[in-house]
Design a protein around this motif. Structure first.
Motif, PDB file in Angstrom:
ATOM      1  N   VAL A   1       0.826  -1.091   0.002  1.00 27.36           N
ATOM      2  CA  VAL A   1      -0.080   0.222  -0.104  1.00 27.36           C
ATOM      3  C   VAL A   1       0.817   1.306  -0.379  1.00 27.36           C
ATOM      4  N   ILE A   2       0.765   1.709  -1.162  1.00 26.57           N
ATOM      5  CA  ILE A   2       1.573   3.163  -1.336  1.00 26.57           C
ATOM      6  C   ILE A   2       0.867   4.647  -0.396  1.00 26.57           C
ATOM      7  N   PHE A   3       0.771   5.321  -0.142  1.00 26.25           N
ATOM      8  CA  PHE A   3       0.336   6.252   0.145  1.00 26.25           C
ATOM      9  C   PHE A   3       1.301   7.968  -0.097  1.00 26.25           C
ATOM     10  N   TYR A   4       0.641   8.696  -0.126  1.00 23.99           N
ATOM     11  CA  TYR A   4       1.108  10.250   0.320  1.00 23.99           C
ATOM     12  C   TYR A   4      -0.355  10.923   0.476  1.00 23.99           C
ATOM     13  N   ASN A   5       0.566  11.280   1.315  1.00 29.13           N
ATOM     14  CA  ASN A   5      -0.192  12.638   2.205  1.00 29.13           C
ATOM     15  C   ASN A   5      -1.986  12.091   2.250  1.00 29.13           C
ATOM     16  N   GLU A   6      -2.263  10.729   2.418  1.00 29.17           N
ATOM     17  CA  GLU A   6      -3.775  10.327   2.743  1.00 29.17           C
ATOM     18  C   GLU A   6      -4.296  10.631   4.241  1.00 29.17           C
ATOM     19  N   LEU A   7      -5.347  10.949   3.924  1.00 31.92           N
ATOM     20  CA  LEU A   7      -6.050  10.596   4.852  1.00 31.92           C
ATOM     21  C   LEU A   7      -5.475   9.576   6.735  1.00 31.92           C
TER      22      LEU A   7
ATOM     23  N   SER B   1      12.568  11.196   0.045  1.00 33.19           N
ATOM     24  CA  SER B   1      12.045  12.374  -0.696  1.00 33.19           C
ATOM     25  C   SER B   1      10.711  11.282  -1.919  1.00 33.19           C
ATOM     26  N   ARG B   2      10.005  12.496  -2.211  1.00 32.73           N
ATOM     27  CA  ARG B   2       8.573  12.084  -3.041  1.00 32.73           C
ATOM     28  C   ARG B   2       9.458  11.170  -4.405  1.00 32.73           C
ATOM     29  N   MET B   3       8.865  10.201  -4.575  1.00 37.88           N
ATOM     30  CA  MET B   3       9.318   9.818  -5.529  1.00 37.88           C
ATOM     31  C   MET B   3       8.229   9.605  -6.821  1.00 37.88           C
TER      32      MET B   3
ATOM     33  N   GLY C   1      -4.131   0.752  -9.918  1.00 44.52           N
ATOM     34  CA  GLY C   1      -4.163   0.892  -8.565  1.00 44.52           C
ATOM     35  C   GLY C   1      -4.214  -0.297  -7.997  1.00 44.52           C
ATOM     36  N   LEU C   2      -4.726  -1.589  -8.021  1.00 45.71           N
ATOM     37  CA  LEU C   2      -5.073  -2.379  -7.742  1.00 45.71           C
ATOM     38  C   LEU C   2      -4.998  -3.683  -8.582  1.00 45.71           C
ATOM     39  N   PHE C   3      -4.153  -4.355  -8.116  1.00 51.06           N
ATOM     40  CA  PHE C   3      -3.417  -5.983  -8.965  1.00 51.06           C
ATOM     41  C   PHE C   3      -3.054  -6.397  -8.111  1.00 51.06           C
TER      42      PHE C   3
ATOM     43  N   GLY D   1       0.421   8.497 -13.072  1.00 54.26           N
ATOM     44  CA  GLY D   1      -0.178   8.203 -14.783  1.00 54.26           C
ATOM     45  C   GLY D   1       0.743   7.597 -16.054  1.00 54.26           C
ATOM     46  N   GLY D   2       0.188   6.868 -16.694  1.00 51.36           N
ATOM     47  CA  GLY D   2       0.640   6.071 -18.280  1.00 51.36           C
ATOM     48  C   GLY D   2       1.366   4.414 -17.164  1.00 51.36           C
ATOM     49  N   GLU D   3       1.703   4.531 -16.043  1.00 46.57           N
ATOM     50  CA  GLU D   3       1.842   3.431 -15.853  1.00 46.57           C
ATOM     51  C   GLU D   3       1.359   1.956 -16.118  1.00 46.57           C
ATOM     52  N   ASN D   4      -0.317   2.338 -15.454  1.00 47.37           N
ATOM     53  CA  ASN D   4      -0.673   1.601 -15.664  1.00 47.37           C
ATOM     54  C   ASN D   4      -0.972   0.719 -17.807  1.00 47.37           C
ATOM     55  N   LEU D   5      -1.200   1.686 -18.367  1.00 53.66           N
ATOM     56  CA  LEU D   5      -1.206   1.565 -19.665  1.00 53.66           C
ATOM     57  C   LEU D   5       0.350   0.319 -20.197  1.00 53.66           C
TER      58      LEU D   5
ATOM     59  N   PRO E   1      -5.853  15.114  -4.670  1.00 52.04           N
ATOM     60  CA  PRO E   1      -5.203  16.212  -3.168  1.00 52.04           C
ATOM     61  C   PRO E   1      -4.033  16.775  -3.409  1.00 52.04           C
ATOM     62  N   TYR E   2      -3.689  16.107  -3.262  1.00 51.56           N
ATOM     63  CA  TYR E   2      -2.360  16.505  -3.591  1.00 51.56           C
ATOM     64  C   TYR E   2      -1.672  17.215  -5.104  1.00 51.56           C
ATOM     65  N   SER E   3      -0.544  17.902  -4.767  1.00 53.30           N
ATOM     66  CA  SER E   3       0.268  18.954  -6.491  1.00 53.30           C
ATOM     67  C   SER E   3       1.259  18.291  -6.315  1.00 53.30           C
TER      68      SER E   3
HETATM   69  C1  UD2 Z   1      -5.261   5.375 -11.181  1.00 58.10           C
HETATM   70  C2  UD2 Z   1      -5.275   4.382  -9.799  1.00 58.10           C
HETATM   71  C3  UD2 Z   1      -3.489   4.506  -9.097  1.00 58.10           C
HETATM   72  C4  UD2 Z   1      -2.680   5.035 -10.500  1.00 58.10           C
HETATM   73  C5  UD2 Z   1      -3.408   5.650 -11.275  1.00 58.10           C
HETATM   74  C6  UD2 Z   1      -2.539   6.077 -12.389  1.00 58.10           C
HETATM   75  C7  UD2 Z   1      -6.900   2.809  -9.261  1.00 58.10           C
HETATM   76  C8  UD2 Z   1      -8.157   2.497  -8.614  1.00 58.10           C
HETATM   77  N1  UD2 Z   1      -6.075   4.017  -9.587  1.00 58.10           N
HETATM   78  O1  UD2 Z   1      -4.805   6.696 -10.053  1.00 58.10           O
HETATM   79  O2  UD2 Z   1      -3.003   3.470  -8.338  1.00 58.10           O
HETATM   80  O3  UD2 Z   1      -2.346   3.672 -11.439  1.00 58.10           O
HETATM   81  O4  UD2 Z   1      -4.146   5.518 -11.449  1.00 58.10           O
HETATM   82  O5  UD2 Z   1      -0.989   6.750 -12.249  1.00 58.10           O
HETATM   83  O6  UD2 Z   1      -7.300   2.409 -10.483  1.00 58.10           O
HETATM   84  N2  UD2 Z   1       0.620   8.374  -4.316  1.00 58.10           N
HETATM   85  C9  UD2 Z   1       2.119   8.366  -4.222  1.00 58.10           C
HETATM   86  N3  UD2 Z   1       2.882   9.109  -4.390  1.00 58.10           N
HETATM   87  C10 UD2 Z   1       2.315  10.506  -5.119  1.00 58.10           C
HETATM   88  C11 UD2 Z   1       0.975  10.506  -5.648  1.00 58.10           C
HETATM   89  C12 UD2 Z   1       0.171  10.074  -5.208  1.00 58.10           C
HETATM   90  O7  UD2 Z   1       2.275   8.178  -3.237  1.00 58.10           O
HETATM   91  O8  UD2 Z   1       3.187  10.970  -5.768  1.00 58.10           O
HETATM   92  C13 UD2 Z   1      -0.439   7.342  -4.179  1.00 58.10           C
HETATM   93  C14 UD2 Z   1      -1.684   7.577  -3.350  1.00 58.10           C
HETATM   94  O9  UD2 Z   1      -1.444   8.154  -2.057  1.00 58.10           O
HETATM   95  C15 UD2 Z   1      -2.135   7.061  -3.679  1.00 58.10           C
HETATM   96  C16 UD2 Z   1      -1.865   5.968  -4.656  1.00 58.10           C
HETATM   97  O10 UD2 Z   1      -0.727   6.272  -5.256  1.00 58.10           O
HETATM   98  O11 UD2 Z   1      -2.382   5.302  -2.673  1.00 58.10           O
HETATM   99  C17 UD2 Z   1      -2.909   6.125  -5.934  1.00 58.10           C
HETATM  100  O12 UD2 Z   1      -2.502   7.463  -6.374  1.00 58.10           O
HETATM  101  P1  UD2 Z   1      -4.618   7.745  -6.656  1.00 58.10           P
HETATM  102  O13 UD2 Z   1      -4.991   7.541  -5.619  1.00 58.10           O
HETATM  103  O14 UD2 Z   1      -4.152  10.020  -6.529  1.00 58.10           O
HETATM  104  O15 UD2 Z   1      -4.949   7.630  -8.146  1.00 58.10           O
HETATM  105  P2  UD2 Z   1      -5.470   7.640  -9.020  1.00 58.10           P
HETATM  106  O16 UD2 Z   1      -6.712   6.758  -7.902  1.00 58.10           O
HETATM  107  O17 UD2 Z   1      -6.822   8.397  -8.926  1.00 58.10           O
END
Ligand code: UD2
Ligand code: MN
Length: 617
Positions: free
Chosen positions: A182-188, A247-249, A354-356, A377-381, A411-413
């Motif tokens: 589970v990855i996160f950046y400033n999530e609640l 640092s933010r990756m 995001g989920l796989f 973005g883009g990594e999924n395609l 919600p993040y920049s």
């Molecule tokens: C979708 C995907 C997401 C990712 C993205 C394309 C689903 C449900 N979600 O966007 O996983 O594949 O498309 O890239 O398929 N986060 C970081 N660092 C950052 C920015 C975000 O760790 O710099 C985390 C964030 O906290 C979250 C996850 O990455 O847990 C995905 O970010 P999102 O929820 O804003 O992306 P989403 O669901 O709009």
């Protein structure tokens, strides 16, 4: 002479010092580089302030107090069963406010139990033994009805069918275990914790090797001390590892860091705002046991950002992943009739990202991620195309369901405001899409030969090494229904009148309905003026088709493939005729930037459209 000898000695000495200084500097530089680049990977330690290895002040009391305050405000049973939840009074107001900043009702999330119970979403709402069922049992026409039922796939018959084949009936007994990342950046905090709790509660413990949390250098304070404290106290009996990046990756490299420390047989990635449901993991693990090259996506249900309701879309149908030529993920209907309502894995051309679930070794063998992809973005395609083209499969597993909070905005920049989605997609287009990248670069002409896209050598080498198939192969075999703008078409390109006015989508957002318009022709072929007349007689912008409405307005709406109001005849003289309306597409009296209409066919200059390319028929 004495002084000159001394001088020489001095110079030699000085040289040695200079050399020494250089070596020292280099060592220092390497050290700094090491500290900067290698992320700190550590499991949770009990929080407290340490100085020179000695505990100076133990902060646990502070955190314990904070946590108790927080826990005392949780409202029991709020949001149970995944029902929509509401707050009252001040909290309600604050909750609504929070939606504007976080795209999520943060107040509501904080009040909701972290381990709320959800309904089993795999099984449809109570299906009555159905009127039809009883009817069938008593009817003398039994056989005929059953026959028509099965033949026509009537939904009532299907209900009966589906209840006797619910997911619950499958017995899974996977031997593989999983690391959930589970990855996160400033999530609640409460949202992250609910994600973790759902995984703990819904996964049989012998299948769950560990949960790996990767903090992409969040700046939000509660994600440091309080999260650590929660994990090391409330979750101390569970194997949870916390990886903090210095640092933010960006989410792609953050996932890679998680994968690097994972030990389970299978990696399951989740966004940090998900809720796993009953039996979600078993079908994923079982399928991978069967075929380690299968990469799997659960059905992703919607958790509403406003009231945290878990919605299952009512019926048993679901969608799989597609893409648009502008490089965006889209949901598409399953094309193959026999795959609809299936409970076993269904092929999916792409995934949301995001989920796989993926076999850990296969993840590395097939090229993990493009490490030079930044941000979002883009990594999924990229991964979707790569998996298919290089010998894997991508599937949606209907008996595995996980909820995800879809937010209206990020919600993040992003650092430097870079268009990471565009740049990442340019990277994947160059590596995986062969000539078909031309469509993407028509949307993003500025990125085609831009050094900002970065070096692609390694990814191209990977494609060679894995002997991956072409994008053409992918389209033919995996996604044959994908509309290619200039293949199997009667005409394509700009469609202009004698007055140099062109068909134009008037900058319609990709997923919206709007008028088919008229606009001055651009000097070059811009995407807003790229139209195709398909072999089947649709006037299309990728997935949107020109359709005639009552008063003769022409709108771009989703293509349905059933002709009628979306059917056009393109005559050799350029007339575009709608048999449904009995009239012709006309620019007469239409101002620049306004919507077109159909009018009585007059063979006038306003009704003749000259496409850039017309194929002989
Ligand atoms: C979708 C995907 C997401 C990712 C993205 C394309 C689903 C449900 N979600 O966007 O996983 O594949 O498309 O890239 O398929 N986060 C970081 N660092 C950052 C920015 C975000 O760790 O710099 C985390 C964030 O906290 C979250 C996850 O990455 O847990 C995905 O970010 P999102 O929820 O804003 O992306 P989403 O669901 O709009
Ligand atoms: Mn998300």
């Amino acid at each position: 002479t004495f002084s000159s000898i001394m001088l020489l000695k001095c110079i030699r000495l000085k040289r040695i010092y200079v050399k020494l200084a250089f070596v020292l500097l280099a060592v220092l530089f390497l050290l700094v580089l090491y500290v900067k680049l290698v992320p700190e990977v550590n499991s949770v330690v009990y929080p407290g302030v340490y100085k020179h290895g000695k505990l100076v002040s133990n902060l646990s009391n502070v955190f314990e107090q904070k946590l108790r305050d927080y826990e005392s405000k949780i409202i029991a049973n709020l949001g149970d069963d995944g029902d929509p939840a509401y707050l009252t009074g001040d909290d309600a107001k604050k909750g609504d406010e929070s939606l504007k900043t976080f795209a999520l009702n943060t107040v509501l999330s904080d009040r909701m139990p972290l381990d709320r119970k959800l309904r089993d979403p795999r099984n449809k709402k109570q299906v009555e033994p159905s009127f039809l069922f009883i009817f069938i049992s008593f009817s003398i026409f039994k056989i005929t009805i059953i026959y028509t039922c099965i033949n026509k796939r009537h939904h009532l018959c299907f209900d009966v069918n589906v209840t006797s084949h619910t997911c619950k009936k499958f017995k899974y007994d996977p031997k593989l275990n999983t690391s959930v990342i589970v990855i996160f950046y400033n999530e609640l905090l409460s949202v992250i914790l609910r994600t973790i709790w759902s995984v703990i509660l819904q996964t049989p413990s012998h299948l769950l090797q560990e949960i790996i949390l990767v903090d992409d250098a969040s700046t939000e304070g509660s994600l440091k001390g309080l999260l650590d404290y929660y994990v090391s106290t409330r979750l101390k009996d569970h194997n949870i590892r916390l990886v903090r990046l210095k640092s933010r990756m960006g989410l792609i490299r953050a996932r890679l860091q998680g994968a690097r420390v994972a030990q389970g047989d299978v990696l399951i990635f989740l966004d940090a705002h998900c809720e796993a449901t009953m039996g979600w993991a078993e079908p994923l693990l079982s399928r991978i046991e069967e075929d380690r090259t299968a990469v799997l996506v659960p059905i992703i249900d919607v958790i509403e950002a406003t009231n945290l309701a878990y919605s299952t879309n009512g019926d048993s149908s679901f969608q799989v992943g597609g893409f648009s030529w502008s490089g965006h993920f889209t949901w598409i209907d399953i094309q193959d009739e026999k795959d609809k309502n299936k409970l076993t894995p269904v092929k999916s051309p792409t995934m949301a990202g995001g989920l796989f679930a993926i076999d850990r070794n296969f993840f590395w063998d097939i090229g993990s991620y493009d490490e030079q992809m930044d941000g979002w973005g883009g990594e999924n395609l990229e991964m979707s195309f790569r998996i298919w083209q290089c010998g894997g499969r991508l599937e949606t597993v209907p008996c595995s369901r996980v909820g995800h909070i879809f937010r209206d905005f990020h919600p993040y920049s992003f650092p430097d405001n870079k268009d990471t989605h565009g740049i990442n997609t340019a990277r994947l287009a160059h590596v995986w899409m062969d000539d078909y990248k031309r469509f993407f670069f028509m949307y993003q002409p500025g990125l085609e030969d831009n050094p900002i896209v970065g070096d692609l050598t390694h990814r191209k080498q990977l494609r060679q090494k894995l002997r991956c198939k072409s994008f053409r192969w992918y389209l033919d075999n995996v996604y044959p229904e994908k509309f290619v703008l200039d293949e199997h078409v009667q005409a394509y390109g700009q469609a202009r009148t004698e007055f140099d006015m062109c068909l134009d989508d008037l900058q319609l957002a990709e997923d919206k309905v709007g008028p088919l318009g008229l606009y001055q022709c651009h000097p070059y072929l811009a995407m807003s003026q790229y139209f195709s007349v398909s072999a089947g007689g649709e006037l299309r912008k990728e997935n949107f088709c020109a359709e005639v409405f009552g008063a003769g307005d022409v709108q771009l709406t989703e293509c349905h493939g059933r002709r009628r109001e979306q059917y056009w005849v393109l005559y050799r003289n350029g007339t575009v005729y709608s048999p449904a309306a009995g009239r012709c597409l006309s620019g007469e009296g239409v101002e620049n930037g306004k919507g077109l209409k159909v009018r009585d066919c007059k063979n006038s200059v306003h009704q003749r459209w000259k496409f850039d390319h017309v194929n002989a028929t």
